[in-house]
Design a protein around this motif. Structure first.
Motif, PDB file in Angstrom:
ATOM      1  N   LEU A 255       0.833  -1.202   0.000  1.00  0.00           N
ATOM      2  CA  LEU A 255       0.000   0.000   0.000  1.00  0.00           C
ATOM      3  C   LEU A 255       0.870   1.257   0.000  1.00  0.00           C
ATOM      4  O   LEU A 255       0.627   2.201  -0.750  1.00  0.00           O
ATOM      5  N   SER A 256       1.926   1.253   0.819  1.00  0.00           N
ATOM      6  CA  SER A 256       2.824   2.414   0.903  1.00  0.00           C
ATOM      7  C   SER A 256       3.510   2.681  -0.435  1.00  0.00           C
ATOM      8  O   SER A 256       3.647   3.833  -0.855  1.00  0.00           O
ATOM      9  N   VAL A 257       3.939   1.610  -1.110  1.00  0.00           N
ATOM     10  CA  VAL A 257       4.595   1.752  -2.420  1.00  0.00           C
ATOM     11  C   VAL A 257       3.648   2.422  -3.411  1.00  0.00           C
ATOM     12  O   VAL A 257       4.008   3.373  -4.106  1.00  0.00           O
ATOM     13  N   LEU A 258       2.404   1.939  -3.482  1.00  0.00           N
ATOM     14  CA  LEU A 258       1.421   2.508  -4.412  1.00  0.00           C
ATOM     15  C   LEU A 258       1.182   3.986  -4.117  1.00  0.00           C
ATOM     16  O   LEU A 258       1.141   4.821  -5.028  1.00  0.00           O
TER      17      LEU A 258
ATOM     18  N   LEU B  29      14.751  -7.147  -3.584  1.00  0.00           N
ATOM     19  CA  LEU B  29      13.302  -7.303  -3.447  1.00  0.00           C
ATOM     20  C   LEU B  29      12.568  -6.956  -4.736  1.00  0.00           C
ATOM     21  O   LEU B  29      13.024  -6.140  -5.526  1.00  0.00           O
ATOM     22  N   LEU B  30      11.415  -7.576  -4.902  1.00  0.00           N
ATOM     23  CA  LEU B  30      10.512  -7.238  -6.004  1.00  0.00           C
ATOM     24  C   LEU B  30       9.439  -6.311  -5.466  1.00  0.00           C
ATOM     25  O   LEU B  30       8.854  -6.587  -4.418  1.00  0.00           O
ATOM     26  N   ARG B  31       9.191  -5.234  -6.167  1.00  0.00           N
ATOM     27  CA  ARG B  31       8.126  -4.318  -5.781  1.00  0.00           C
ATOM     28  C   ARG B  31       7.318  -3.968  -7.035  1.00  0.00           C
ATOM     29  O   ARG B  31       7.796  -4.104  -8.154  1.00  0.00           O
ATOM     30  N   HIS B  32       6.103  -3.482  -6.812  1.00  0.00           N
ATOM     31  CA  HIS B  32       5.383  -2.870  -7.917  1.00  0.00           C
ATOM     32  C   HIS B  32       6.075  -1.550  -8.245  1.00  0.00           C
ATOM     33  O   HIS B  32       6.525  -0.839  -7.347  1.00  0.00           O
TER      34      HIS B  32
END
Length: 314
Positions: A15-18, A298-301
């Motif tokens: 959620l924070s990444v988005l 790490l993989l992130r959006h």
């Protein structure tokens, strides 16, 4: 021209990444954040002070903050030493302190939002302490959000205690006004579904004429969504809430590099299979794109790509 109202529901890192991406666009953002966390600093504060856990809310506040990087770092600073202080993050302590001053957790979040010059609104899913329980496939029960993945068994359903926590009126109003409602990304059973179980929230989403989308996780989560395909994630939401909760699903169509796949496999996680047939049977619009960002190990959006994809749905 009126800004689009976007409501994002979830918790955790996803959620924070988005939100870090969304805040760079001219939109009105409301984040509805889970308060079921019971581990680490948050768990200690909720036990000692009988307040909702501040950890997920803290991360979202920082994601939407428009302050100097040093202030952000200060808010996220975690004490490593000190009797009683060790393990606590300063942001959690500030949220606990503001709750004590105002006598109300949601009001405390609002005041801290001003201090951090937060772009948008951050609302806890409920304004009281909630305990998350899970019934597992073998009929056993687990109490506590942090204990659910540790059980290592398939989750049949999750439920809240108390089972009828009061939703914030502001949350319901934000959902009524929304042009786009986004579920996720985040832990399915411990970050997304708990918000939807707070009475009133799912009902307002069901009735809403907004575009409603679920962002599917890129990787399975050990102890929570082992072997889950994309359609299994949606099916779990349907079984808890009902079938009209979302119209669309946003999935990652990009292959994961072998070195990353290997590293995640060592932790018991693998890429979520996007089963297009299964998703179509559930009546969903499928939006697929290359959405990955490689953050060290790490993989992130990719926050900007993800935000652009969401805004194109308006």
């Amino acid at each position: 021209m009126k800004k689009a109202n976007i409501v994002v529901i979830g918790g955790g890192t996803g959620l924070s990444v988005l939100l870090k991406g969304l805040k760079t666009f001219p939109v009105d953002i409301t984040a509805i954040v889970t308060v079921a966390d019971d581990g680490g600093s948050s768990g200690r504060l909720r036990k000692e002070l009988r307040i909702p856990p501040p950890g997920d809310v803290r991360n979202v506040l920082v994601a939407l903050a428009e302050v100097e990087p040093l202030v952000e770092e200060l808010f996220q600073h975690r004490f490593e030493n000190g009797n009683g202080l060790s393990g606590h993050s300063l942001g959690n302590l500030l949220l606990a302190g503001m709750t004590s001053i105002t006598g109300d957790f949601a009001r405390g979040v609002q005041e801290i939002s001003r201090v951090l010059n937060v772009k948008g609104k951050v609302l806890p899913a409920a304004n009281e302490e909630i305990i998350l329980h899970a019934e597992l496939e073998d009929g056993t029960f687990v109490e506590g959000e942090s204990n659910i993945p540790l059980a290592g068994k398939k989750v049949k359903r999750v439920f809240l205690e108390p089972n009828n926590p009061e939703p914030l009126q502001e949350t319901l109003i934000a959902l009524e006004k929304a042009d786009l409602i986004v579920l996720g990304p985040g832990s399915l059973y411990t970050s997304i579904i708990p918000n939807l179980l707070v009475p009133g929230i799912a009902d307002v989403i069901m009735k809403s004429t907004a575009t409603k989308v679920y962002i599917c996780n890129v990787m399975t989560q050990p102890g929570e969504t082992d072997e889950f395909k994309a359609s299994d994630h949606v099916q779990a939401i349907y079984e808890h809430i009902g079938e009209n909760i979302i119209h669309s699903i946003l999935v990652n169509g990009q292959n994961i590099p072998f070195s990353y796949a290997q590293r995640y496999a060592g932790q018991g996680a693998k890429q979520v299979e996007v089963d297009y047939d299964g998703l179509q049977k559930l009546g969903l619009d499928i939006i697929s794109d290359d959405l990955l960002y490689f953050d060290n190990y790490l993989l992130r959006h990719d926050a900007i790509k993800l935000s652009q994809r969401l805004l194109s749905m308006l």
